[in-house]
Design a protein around this motif. Structure first.
Motif, mmCIF file in Angstrom:
data_model
loop_
_atom_site.group_PDB
_atom_site.id
_atom_site.type_symbol
_atom_site.label_atom_id
_atom_site.label_comp_id
_atom_site.label_asym_id
_atom_site.label_seq_id
_atom_site.Cartn_x
_atom_site.Cartn_y
_atom_site.Cartn_z
ATOM 1 N N MET A 188 1.176 -1.079 -0.425
ATOM 2 C CA MET A 188 0.036 0.277 -0.429
ATOM 3 C C MET A 188 1.316 1.497 0.056
ATOM 4 N N ASN A 189 0.482 1.897 -0.557
ATOM 5 C CA ASN A 189 1.896 3.631 -1.226
ATOM 6 C C ASN A 189 1.263 4.110 0.358
ATOM 7 N N HIS A 190 2.348 5.093 0.579
ATOM 8 C CA HIS A 190 2.009 6.011 1.774
ATOM 9 C C HIS A 190 1.008 7.296 2.073
ATOM 10 N N LEU A 191 0.183 7.685 1.095
ATOM 11 C CA LEU A 191 -0.978 8.003 0.907
ATOM 12 C C LEU A 191 -2.013 7.859 1.099
ATOM 13 N N LEU A 192 -2.192 6.226 0.418
ATOM 14 C CA LEU A 192 -2.900 5.224 1.259
ATOM 15 C C LEU A 192 -3.602 5.277 2.548
ATOM 16 N N GLN A 193 -1.720 4.977 2.885
ATOM 17 C CA GLN A 193 -2.128 4.416 4.492
ATOM 18 C C GLN A 193 -2.133 5.783 5.313
ATOM 19 N N THR A 194 -1.862 6.868 5.290
ATOM 20 C CA THR A 194 -2.113 7.753 5.860
ATOM 21 C C THR A 194 -3.423 9.019 5.944
ATOM 22 N N LEU A 195 -4.192 7.840 4.754
ATOM 23 C CA LEU A 195 -6.167 8.648 4.419
ATOM 24 C C LEU A 195 -6.771 7.032 5.164
ATOM 25 N N GLY A 196 -6.115 6.352 5.358
ATOM 26 C CA GLY A 196 -6.337 4.752 5.622
ATOM 27 C C GLY A 196 -7.623 4.172 4.668
ATOM 28 N N ILE A 197 -7.530 4.314 3.666
ATOM 29 C CA ILE A 197 -8.363 3.739 2.496
ATOM 30 C C ILE A 197 -7.701 2.715 2.338
ATOM 31 N N ARG A 198 -8.216 1.699 1.525
ATOM 32 C CA ARG A 198 -7.664 0.391 0.680
ATOM 33 C C ARG A 198 -7.719 0.855 -0.854
ATOM 34 N N LEU A 199 -8.286 2.128 -1.537
ATOM 35 C CA LEU A 199 -8.139 1.707 -2.990
ATOM 36 C C LEU A 199 -7.520 3.253 -3.175
ATOM 37 N N PRO A 200 -7.154 3.357 -4.272
ATOM 38 C CA PRO A 200 -6.422 4.722 -5.054
ATOM 39 C C PRO A 200 -7.288 5.249 -5.814
ATOM 40 N N ILE A 201 -8.295 5.179 -5.596
ATOM 41 C CA ILE A 201 -9.522 5.918 -5.882
ATOM 42 C C ILE A 201 -10.308 7.282 -5.311
ATOM 43 N N ILE A 202 -9.461 8.660 -5.779
ATOM 44 C CA ILE A 202 -10.487 9.714 -5.103
ATOM 45 C C ILE A 202 -11.520 10.115 -6.108
ATOM 46 N N GLN A 203 -12.912 10.259 -5.043
ATOM 47 C CA GLN A 203 -13.954 10.552 -6.306
ATOM 48 C C GLN A 203 -13.846 11.754 -6.375
ATOM 49 N N ALA A 204 -13.801 12.399 -7.944
ATOM 50 C CA ALA A 204 -13.944 13.993 -8.008
ATOM 51 C C ALA A 204 -15.303 14.665 -7.478
ATOM 52 N N PRO A 205 -14.265 15.570 -6.421
ATOM 53 C CA PRO A 205 -16.111 16.468 -6.247
ATOM 54 C C PRO A 205 -16.539 16.850 -7.479
ATOM 55 N N MET A 206 -18.231 16.840 -7.176
ATOM 56 C CA MET A 206 -18.646 18.074 -8.644
ATOM 57 C C MET A 206 -19.887 17.875 -8.060
ATOM 58 N N ALA A 207 -19.719 19.270 -8.530
ATOM 59 C CA ALA A 207 -21.248 20.562 -8.109
ATOM 60 C C ALA A 207 -22.130 19.977 -9.018
ATOM 61 N N GLY A 208 -23.684 19.803 -8.735
ATOM 62 C CA GLY A 208 -24.976 20.056 -9.514
ATOM 63 C C GLY A 208 -25.541 18.443 -8.731
ATOM 64 N N VAL A 209 -24.318 17.310 -8.748
ATOM 65 C CA VAL A 209 -24.718 15.939 -9.259
ATOM 66 C C VAL A 209 -24.564 15.016 -8.017
ATOM 67 N N GLN A 210 -24.058 15.646 -7.237
ATOM 68 C CA GLN A 210 -23.899 14.583 -5.535
ATOM 69 C C GLN A 210 -24.281 15.423 -4.839
ATOM 70 N N LYS A 211 -24.994 14.543 -3.671
ATOM 71 C CA LYS A 211 -24.623 15.082 -2.182
ATOM 72 C C LYS A 211 -23.756 14.098 -1.649
ATOM 73 N N GLU A 212 -24.342 14.122 -0.284
ATOM 74 C CA GLU A 212 -23.080 13.032 0.750
ATOM 75 C C GLU A 212 -22.562 11.707 0.316
ATOM 76 N N ASP A 213 -24.660 11.137 -0.117
ATOM 77 C CA ASP A 213 -24.547 10.304 -0.727
ATOM 78 C C ASP A 213 -23.454 9.027 -0.973
ATOM 79 N N LEU A 214 -23.033 9.938 -2.340
ATOM 80 C CA LEU A 214 -22.166 9.587 -3.042
ATOM 81 C C LEU A 214 -21.109 9.560 -2.685
#
Length: 259
Positions: free
Chosen positions: A1-27
């Motif tokens: 696991m790379n360092h960025l994932l370790q510091t964030l506590g996430i398993r996958l190297p995927i960041i969901q882009a913030p998308m105003a107008g098509v999402q709320k907190e559910d996504l």
């Protein structure tokens, strides 16, 4: 696991882009629960609505990213605004639009002290920015709250500037990106380049993690970004058909059509 994932506590190297107008907190919650990092686009949200979404994210117990703008609002030209409105009157009438219901002024607010107070209360994993970074004092406060500070770069010069100002990671935003162009050091659009041209240049120039963004929507695209040195890939469009997204029916139909 790379360092960025370790510091964030996430398993996958995927960041969901913030998308105003098509999402709320559910996504954002769904992505974080699946092992990536969900994001909330905060630039168009009032402090009250943002607080509501933050309460929901906090209850979910998953890491998340809050995204803000740090632009300078243009000065309002009342005369020019009046001329525009006059030109649009027949079009409003044709389509039955109530011109008085259209909000005045810019629709996106830059990061503020009030927003920073929410960051300090809720302590998100990441606070990311578009168009550079806010004041050094606000950056210091965000970091003191325990959040990583990220921002988008469209050139190597912007990436070096962000690193020098204390960014913990830089998002390499290629010209394929569907969101706002994150350029801020120059208005010269001729210096823009594609994601997979910009990414290795930023990886070579910086010592902070680099996140690839723009035109990545498949597992193969993520793998290519990682092979070029990215710590993670930021993805937006691929999430538009998720049930948690607020994408309109007409846009869902268009995304699924062959046209």
């Amino acid at each position: 696991m790379n360092h960025l994932l370790q510091t964030l506590g996430i398993r996958l190297p995927i960041i969901q882009a913030p998308m105003a107008g098509v999402q709320k907190e559910d996504l954002a919650i769904a992505v974080s629960r699946a092992g990536g990092l969900g994001s909330i686009p905060a630039a168009m949200l009032s402090i009250e609505v943002l607080e509501q979404q933050l309460r929901a994210l906090q209850s979910a117990g998953a890491p998340y990213n809050l995204n803000f703008f740090c632009h300078t609002n243009p000065e309002r030209d009342a005369a020019a605004q009046s001329r525009w409105k006059a030109e649009l009157v027949p079009f409003y009438a044709e389509h039955g639009i109530d011109a008085t219901a259209i909000a005045e002024g810019p629709g996106r607010a830059p990061f503020s002290a009030a927003a920073c107070e929410l960051v300090e209360r809720f302590c998100p994993s990441v606070v990311s920015f578009h168009f550079g970074l806010p004041s050094a004092d606000l950056v210091r406060r965000v970091k003191a709250a325990g959040a990583q500070v990220w921002s988008s770069a469209t050139t190597v010069a912007e990436g070096l500037w962000l690193q020098a100002q204390g960014a913990d990671a830089v998002i390499a935003q290629g010209l394929e990106a569907g969101g706002h162009r994150g350029h801020f050091l120059s208005n010269d659009l001729s210096v823009q380049m594609g994601t997979f041209a910009l990414l290795p240049q930023l990886v070579a120039a910086l010592h902070v993690p680099v996140i690839a963004a723009g035109g990545i929507a498949t597992a193969q695209g993520v793998k290519a970004a990682l092979n070029l040195g990215a710590a993670a890939a930021q993805i937006g469009t691929a999430y538009l058909l998720c049930k948690e997204a607020t994408t309109s029916n007409v846009h869902r139909a268009a995304l699924q059509s062959d046209a």
